[in-house]
Design a protein around this motif. Structure first.
Motif, PDB file in Angstrom:
ATOM      1  N   MET A  40      18.364  45.975  76.363  1.00 26.61           N
ATOM      2  CA  MET A  40      18.436  45.135  77.519  1.00 26.61           C
ATOM      3  C   MET A  40      19.378  43.955  77.268  1.00 26.61           C
ATOM      4  O   MET A  40      20.036  43.506  78.185  1.00 26.61           O
ATOM      5  N   GLU A  41      19.415  43.503  76.021  1.00 23.51           N
ATOM      6  CA  GLU A  41      20.338  42.405  75.682  1.00 23.51           C
ATOM      7  C   GLU A  41      21.786  42.825  75.907  1.00 23.51           C
ATOM      8  O   GLU A  41      22.582  42.064  76.447  1.00 23.51           O
ATOM      9  N   ALA A  42      22.128  44.046  75.496  1.00 19.66           N
ATOM     10  CA  ALA A  42      23.501  44.533  75.683  1.00 19.66           C
ATOM     11  C   ALA A  42      23.845  44.622  77.165  1.00 19.66           C
ATOM     12  O   ALA A  42      24.952  44.274  77.583  1.00 19.66           O
ATOM     13  N   ALA A  43      22.885  45.085  77.970  1.00 26.70           N
ATOM     14  CA  ALA A  43      23.117  45.175  79.410  1.00 26.70           C
ATOM     15  C   ALA A  43      23.325  43.792  80.002  1.00 26.70           C
ATOM     16  O   ALA A  43      24.214  43.589  80.856  1.00 26.70           O
ATOM     17  N   HIS A  44      22.557  42.821  79.551  1.00 23.56           N
ATOM     18  CA  HIS A  44      22.718  41.461  80.063  1.00 23.56           C
ATOM     19  C   HIS A  44      24.072  40.872  79.662  1.00 23.56           C
ATOM     20  O   HIS A  44      24.735  40.223  80.466  1.00 23.56           O
ATOM     21  N   THR A  45      24.494  41.119  78.436  1.00 19.51           N
ATOM     22  CA  THR A  45      25.806  40.645  77.987  1.00 19.51           C
ATOM     23  C   THR A  45      26.910  41.260  78.849  1.00 19.51           C
ATOM     24  O   THR A  45      27.835  40.570  79.285  1.00 19.51           O
ATOM     25  N   HIS A  46      26.812  42.554  79.122  1.00 17.98           N
ATOM     26  CA  HIS A  46      27.788  43.231  79.985  1.00 17.98           C
ATOM     27  C   HIS A  46      27.780  42.598  81.378  1.00 17.98           C
ATOM     28  O   HIS A  46      28.836  42.342  81.956  1.00 17.98           O
ATOM     29  N   TYR A  47      26.605  42.335  81.920  1.00 20.91           N
ATOM     30  CA  TYR A  47      26.454  41.709  83.236  1.00 20.91           C
ATOM     31  C   TYR A  47      27.171  40.360  83.270  1.00 20.91           C
ATOM     32  O   TYR A  47      27.898  40.054  84.209  1.00 20.91           O
ATOM     33  N   GLU A  48      26.972  39.540  82.243  1.00 22.98           N
ATOM     34  CA  GLU A  48      27.608  38.221  82.198  1.00 22.98           C
ATOM     35  C   GLU A  48      29.128  38.340  82.118  1.00 22.98           C
ATOM     36  O   GLU A  48      29.851  37.631  82.822  1.00 22.98           O
ATOM     37  N   HIS A  49      29.649  39.229  81.280  1.00 22.86           N
ATOM     38  CA  HIS A  49      31.092  39.393  81.130  1.00 22.86           C
ATOM     39  C   HIS A  49      31.708  39.956  82.399  1.00 22.86           C
ATOM     40  O   HIS A  49      32.769  39.518  82.829  1.00 22.86           O
ATOM     41  N   TYR A  50      31.061  40.938  83.000  1.00 23.60           N
ATOM     42  CA  TYR A  50      31.577  41.540  84.232  1.00 23.60           C
ATOM     43  C   TYR A  50      31.596  40.505  85.344  1.00 23.60           C
ATOM     44  O   TYR A  50      32.565  40.396  86.087  1.00 23.60           O
ATOM     45  N   GLY A  51      30.527  39.722  85.463  1.00 22.43           N
ATOM     46  CA  GLY A  51      30.461  38.673  86.479  1.00 22.43           C
ATOM     47  C   GLY A  51      31.524  37.611  86.276  1.00 22.43           C
ATOM     48  O   GLY A  51      32.124  37.126  87.234  1.00 22.43           O
ATOM     49  N   ALA A  52      31.779  37.257  85.019  1.00 26.32           N
ATOM     50  CA  ALA A  52      32.810  36.263  84.731  1.00 26.32           C
ATOM     51  C   ALA A  52      34.193  36.798  85.105  1.00 26.32           C
ATOM     52  O   ALA A  52      35.052  36.061  85.589  1.00 26.32           O
ATOM     53  N   LEU A  88      25.219  44.321  89.532  1.00 27.50           N
ATOM     54  CA  LEU A  88      23.785  44.428  89.780  1.00 27.50           C
ATOM     55  C   LEU A  88      23.092  45.079  88.601  1.00 27.50           C
ATOM     56  O   LEU A  88      23.668  45.929  87.928  1.00 27.50           O
ATOM     57  N   PHE A  89      21.864  44.684  88.363  1.00 24.63           N
ATOM     58  CA  PHE A  89      21.002  45.395  87.442  1.00 24.63           C
ATOM     59  C   PHE A  89      20.155  46.349  88.268  1.00 24.63           C
ATOM     60  O   PHE A  89      19.580  45.947  89.280  1.00 24.63           O
ATOM     61  N   VAL A  90      20.075  47.577  87.859  1.00 25.25           N
ATOM     62  CA  VAL A  90      19.107  48.509  88.421  1.00 25.25           C
ATOM     63  C   VAL A  90      18.154  48.834  87.287  1.00 25.25           C
ATOM     64  O   VAL A  90      18.559  49.409  86.281  1.00 25.25           O
ATOM     65  N   PHE A  99      23.023  51.731  80.583  1.00 21.36           N
ATOM     66  CA  PHE A  99      22.552  51.351  79.263  1.00 21.36           C
ATOM     67  C   PHE A  99      21.233  52.050  79.037  1.00 21.36           C
ATOM     68  O   PHE A  99      20.335  51.987  79.872  1.00 21.36           O
ATOM     69  N   THR A 100      21.120  52.726  77.923  1.00 17.77           N
ATOM     70  CA  THR A 100      19.898  53.450  77.604  1.00 17.77           C
ATOM     71  C   THR A 100      19.695  53.420  76.100  1.00 17.77           C
ATOM     72  O   THR A 100      20.527  52.909  75.359  1.00 17.77           O
ATOM     73  N   SER A 101      18.595  53.966  75.657  1.00 16.25           N
ATOM     74  CA  SER A 101      18.307  53.991  74.223  1.00 16.25           C
ATOM     75  C   SER A 101      18.905  55.244  73.586  1.00 16.25           C
ATOM     76  O   SER A 101      19.270  56.195  74.276  1.00 16.25           O
ATOM     77  N   ARG A 102      18.971  55.245  72.274  1.00 16.33           N
ATOM     78  CA  ARG A 102      19.450  56.441  71.560  1.00 16.33           C
ATOM     79  C   ARG A 102      18.556  57.636  71.842  1.00 16.33           C
ATOM     80  O   ARG A 102      19.010  58.762  71.928  1.00 16.33           O
ATOM     81  N   PHE A 103      17.277  57.375  72.006  1.00  9.98           N
ATOM     82  CA  PHE A 103      16.311  58.436  72.298  1.00  9.98           C
ATOM     83  C   PHE A 103      16.629  59.113  73.636  1.00  9.98           C
ATOM     84  O   PHE A 103      16.576  60.325  73.759  1.00  9.98           O
ATOM     85  N   HIS A 104      16.972  58.319  74.647  1.00 15.16           N
ATOM     86  CA  HIS A 104      17.227  58.847  75.981  1.00 15.16           C
ATOM     87  C   HIS A 104      18.671  59.294  76.196  1.00 15.16           C
ATOM     88  O   HIS A 104      18.957  60.017  77.158  1.00 15.16           O
ATOM     89  N   ARG A 159      19.748  63.155  77.043  1.00 21.38           N
ATOM     90  CA  ARG A 159      19.331  63.611  78.387  1.00 21.38           C
ATOM     91  C   ARG A 159      20.082  62.858  79.478  1.00 21.38           C
ATOM     92  O   ARG A 159      20.489  63.445  80.480  1.00 21.38           O
ATOM     93  N   THR A 160      20.261  61.559  79.292  1.00 17.28           N
ATOM     94  CA  THR A 160      20.948  60.760  80.302  1.00 17.28           C
ATOM     95  C   THR A 160      22.385  61.228  80.478  1.00 17.28           C
ATOM     96  O   THR A 160      22.862  61.376  81.606  1.00 17.28           O
ATOM     97  N   SER A 161      23.090  61.476  79.397  1.00 21.38           N
ATOM     98  CA  SER A 161      24.481  61.890  79.505  1.00 21.38           C
ATOM     99  C   SER A 161      24.597  63.309  80.083  1.00 21.38           C
ATOM    100  O   SER A 161      25.573  63.631  80.739  1.00 21.38           O
ATOM    101  N   ALA A 162      23.575  64.144  79.880  1.00 19.37           N
ATOM    102  CA  ALA A 162      23.594  65.491  80.450  1.00 19.37           C
ATOM    103  C   ALA A 162      23.446  65.473  81.959  1.00 19.37           C
ATOM    104  O   ALA A 162      23.945  66.346  82.662  1.00 19.37           O
ATOM    105  N   LEU A 163      22.767  64.466  82.485  1.00 20.37           N
ATOM    106  CA  LEU A 163      22.565  64.366  83.926  1.00 20.37           C
ATOM    107  C   LEU A 163      23.776  63.762  84.587  1.00 20.37           C
ATOM    108  O   LEU A 163      24.090  63.966  85.687  1.00 20.37           O
TER     109      LEU A 163
END
Length: 124
Positions: free
Chosen positions: A1-13, A21-23, A112-117, A120-124
């Protein structure tokens, strides 16, 4: 979640506030207890718990967060995210000639997802 927030801040800047947006996804995980509201003790969705964290800890404006709290697995995440958010926002349009789905406009989605997910996420 930290990485997603950092991306959000940089993209917004880079693109201006409100252009990102965060979903936050998921009702819960069937084999794990759901998060609980600290004040009431009632269960809340994983999406709501993530949204509250973003608002309270990271000061993300609530209007920059959308929740998908219908799914219980990765396939459900993808289906409900697309159905409830991407299509209504105009991210997908069907091409009449071959009925393929394509991303329209200049918007993009960063997942943004975990290594565990991830597999499956990339397959979808």
């Amino acid at each position: 979640m930290e990485a997603a927030h950092t991306h959000y801040e940089h993209y917004g800047a880079e693109h201006g506030p409100g252009n990102s947006l965060f979903v936050v996804l998921s009702l819960g995980t069937p084999h794990k207890p759901m998060p609980r509201d600290e004040e009431t003790g009632f269960q809340i969705s994983e999406a709501e718990a993530a949204a509250r964290w973003l608002i309270d800890e990271k000061k993300v404006p609530p209007e920059h967060i959308v929740e998908e709290a219908a799914s219980l697995d990765t396939i459900g995440n993808a289906f409900w995210f697309r159905t409830l958010h991407l299509e209504p926002m105009g991210f997908y349009k069907e091409r009449e000639e071959d009925s393929e789905i394509c991303i329209s406009g200049r918007r993009s989605v960063t997942i943004f997802t975990s290594r565990f997910h991830y597999p499956r996420t990339s397959a979808l």
